[in-house]
Design a protein around this motif. Structure first.
Motif, PDB file in Angstrom:
ATOM      1  N   ILE A   8       8.258  -3.130   0.055  1.00  0.00           N
ATOM      2  CA  ILE A   8       7.057  -2.523  -0.503  1.00  0.00           C
ATOM      3  C   ILE A   8       6.936  -1.131   0.107  1.00  0.00           C
ATOM      4  CG2 ILE A   8       4.560  -2.699  -0.820  1.00  0.00           C
ATOM      5  CD1 ILE A   8       5.886  -5.151  -1.927  1.00  0.00           C
ATOM      6  N   ARG A   9       6.763  -0.126  -0.751  1.00  0.00           N
ATOM      7  CA  ARG A   9       6.620   1.257  -0.296  1.00  0.00           C
ATOM      8  C   ARG A   9       5.358   1.863  -0.897  1.00  0.00           C
ATOM      9  NH1 ARG A   9      11.528   3.183   1.697  1.00  0.00           N
ATOM     10  NH2 ARG A   9      13.352   2.033   1.031  1.00  0.00           N
ATOM     11  N   ASN A  10       4.845   2.903  -0.210  1.00  0.00           N
ATOM     12  CA  ASN A  10       3.734   3.642  -0.791  1.00  0.00           C
ATOM     13  C   ASN A  10       4.283   4.833  -1.574  1.00  0.00           C
ATOM     14  OD1 ASN A  10       4.236   5.786   1.035  1.00  0.00           O
ATOM     15  ND2 ASN A  10       2.634   5.124   2.446  1.00  0.00           N
ATOM     16  N   THR A  11       3.399   5.601  -2.165  1.00  0.00           N
ATOM     17  CA  THR A  11       3.838   6.714  -3.008  1.00  0.00           C
ATOM     18  C   THR A  11       4.517   7.825  -2.220  1.00  0.00           C
ATOM     19  OG1 THR A  11       1.585   7.590  -2.915  1.00  0.00           O
ATOM     20  CG2 THR A  11       2.180   6.286  -4.853  1.00  0.00           C
ATOM     21  N   ASN A  12       4.422   7.782  -0.889  1.00  0.00           N
ATOM     22  CA  ASN A  12       5.135   8.741  -0.035  1.00  0.00           C
ATOM     23  C   ASN A  12       6.467   8.184   0.448  1.00  0.00           C
ATOM     24  OD1 ASN A  12       3.095  10.703  -0.173  1.00  0.00           O
ATOM     25  ND2 ASN A  12       1.931   9.637   1.401  1.00  0.00           N
ATOM     26  N   HIS A  13       6.897   7.064  -0.129  1.00  0.00           N
ATOM     27  CA  HIS A  13       8.166   6.397   0.170  1.00  0.00           C
ATOM     28  C   HIS A  13       8.182   5.673   1.520  1.00  0.00           C
ATOM     29  CE1 HIS A  13      10.100   8.314  -3.297  1.00  0.00           C
ATOM     30  NE2 HIS A  13       9.374   9.366  -2.972  1.00  0.00           N
ATOM     31  N   ALA A  14       7.031   5.582   2.201  1.00  0.00           N
ATOM     32  CA  ALA A  14       6.982   4.891   3.490  1.00  0.00           C
ATOM     33  C   ALA A  14       6.788   3.391   3.262  1.00  0.00           C
ATOM     34  CB  ALA A  14       5.838   5.439   4.337  1.00  0.00           C
ATOM     35  N   PRO A  15       7.441   2.547   4.064  1.00  0.00           N
ATOM     36  CA  PRO A  15       7.241   1.102   3.939  1.00  0.00           C
ATOM     37  C   PRO A  15       5.811   0.728   4.314  1.00  0.00           C
ATOM     38  CG  PRO A  15       8.669   1.608   5.806  1.00  0.00           C
ATOM     39  CD  PRO A  15       8.376   2.896   5.116  1.00  0.00           C
ATOM     40  N   ILE A  16       5.294  -0.333   3.687  1.00  0.00           N
ATOM     41  CA  ILE A  16       3.927  -0.791   3.964  1.00  0.00           C
ATOM     42  C   ILE A  16       3.994  -2.174   4.605  1.00  0.00           C
ATOM     43  CG2 ILE A  16       1.643  -1.236   3.031  1.00  0.00           C
ATOM     44  CD1 ILE A  16       2.410   0.397   0.580  1.00  0.00           C
ATOM     45  N   GLU A  17       3.348  -2.289   5.760  1.00  0.00           N
ATOM     46  CA  GLU A  17       3.306  -3.544   6.517  1.00  0.00           C
ATOM     47  C   GLU A  17       2.125  -4.403   6.071  1.00  0.00           C
ATOM     48  OE1 GLU A  17       3.399  -4.847  11.228  1.00  0.00           O
ATOM     49  OE2 GLU A  17       2.838  -2.814  10.702  1.00  0.00           O
ATOM     50  N   ASN A  18       2.236  -5.704   6.264  1.00  0.00           N
ATOM     51  CA  ASN A  18       1.164  -6.681   6.019  1.00  0.00           C
ATOM     52  C   ASN A  18       0.688  -6.732   4.570  1.00  0.00           C
ATOM     53  OD1 ASN A  18       1.038  -7.653   8.685  1.00  0.00           O
ATOM     54  ND2 ASN A  18      -0.202  -5.893   9.279  1.00  0.00           N
ATOM     55  N   VAL A  19       1.616  -6.624   3.635  1.00  0.00           N
ATOM     56  CA  VAL A  19       1.297  -6.808   2.223  1.00  0.00           C
ATOM     57  C   VAL A  19       1.669  -8.236   1.846  1.00  0.00           C
ATOM     58  CG1 VAL A  19       1.835  -6.087  -0.137  1.00  0.00           C
ATOM     59  CG2 VAL A  19       1.665  -4.369   1.676  1.00  0.00           C
ATOM     60  N   ASN A  20       0.785  -8.927   1.160  1.00  0.00           N
ATOM     61  CA  ASN A  20       1.071 -10.271   0.677  1.00  0.00           C
ATOM     62  C   ASN A  20       1.875 -10.172  -0.608  1.00  0.00           C
ATOM     63  OD1 ASN A  20      -0.451 -11.965   2.569  1.00  0.00           O
ATOM     64  ND2 ASN A  20      -2.212 -10.892   1.727  1.00  0.00           N
ATOM     65  N   VAL A  21       2.990 -10.876  -0.658  1.00  0.00           N
ATOM     66  CA  VAL A  21       3.819 -10.942  -1.856  1.00  0.00           C
ATOM     67  C   VAL A  21       3.831 -12.399  -2.299  1.00  0.00           C
ATOM     68  CG1 VAL A  21       6.066 -10.446  -2.866  1.00  0.00           C
ATOM     69  CG2 VAL A  21       5.247  -9.061  -0.936  1.00  0.00           C
ATOM     70  N   LEU A  22       3.441 -12.627  -3.547  1.00  0.00           N
ATOM     71  CA  LEU A  22       3.322 -13.986  -4.058  1.00  0.00           C
ATOM     72  C   LEU A  22       4.238 -14.214  -5.246  1.00  0.00           C
ATOM     73  CD1 LEU A  22      -0.554 -14.055  -4.146  1.00  0.00           C
ATOM     74  CD2 LEU A  22       0.854 -15.238  -2.487  1.00  0.00           C
TER      75      LEU A  22
END
Length: 87
Positions: A8-22
């Motif tokens: 999961i990345r944000n619009t600045n291409h940085a990875p995002i921590e603690n995102v729930n993926v279902l």
């Protein structure tokens, strides 16, 4: 059996921590949720072959993402989420 891995990345291409993926739909499975690590990565293992729909929930949620899983294959999914900055 198959697997799904991704990031999961944000619009600045940085990875995002603690995102729930279902996994919101697909063949019967044992894993239904994962949480991204500090590197933004997640994985689902021991999945039956078939078509799955994933959805990510962070500060915002993603659309449903179709992912086909084949036996002994591991598709890589990249999900982009917009994030908001608190002021």
């Amino acid at each position: 059996m198959g697997s799904i891995t991704g990031i999961i990345r944000n619009t600045n291409h940085a990875p995002i921590e603690n995102v729930n993926v279902l996994i919101v739909s697909g063949p019967a499975h044992t894993d239904i949720a994962a949480i991204t690590g500090a590197d933004g990565r997640f994985s689902f293992n021991s999945l039956r072959p078939g078509n799955y729909l994933l959805k990510a929930y962070g500060q915002v949620e993603s659309d449903e993402i179709p992912v086909p899983v084949l036996a002994n294959k591991t598709p890589f999914v990249e999900i982009w989420l917009e994030t908001t900055i608190a002021k």
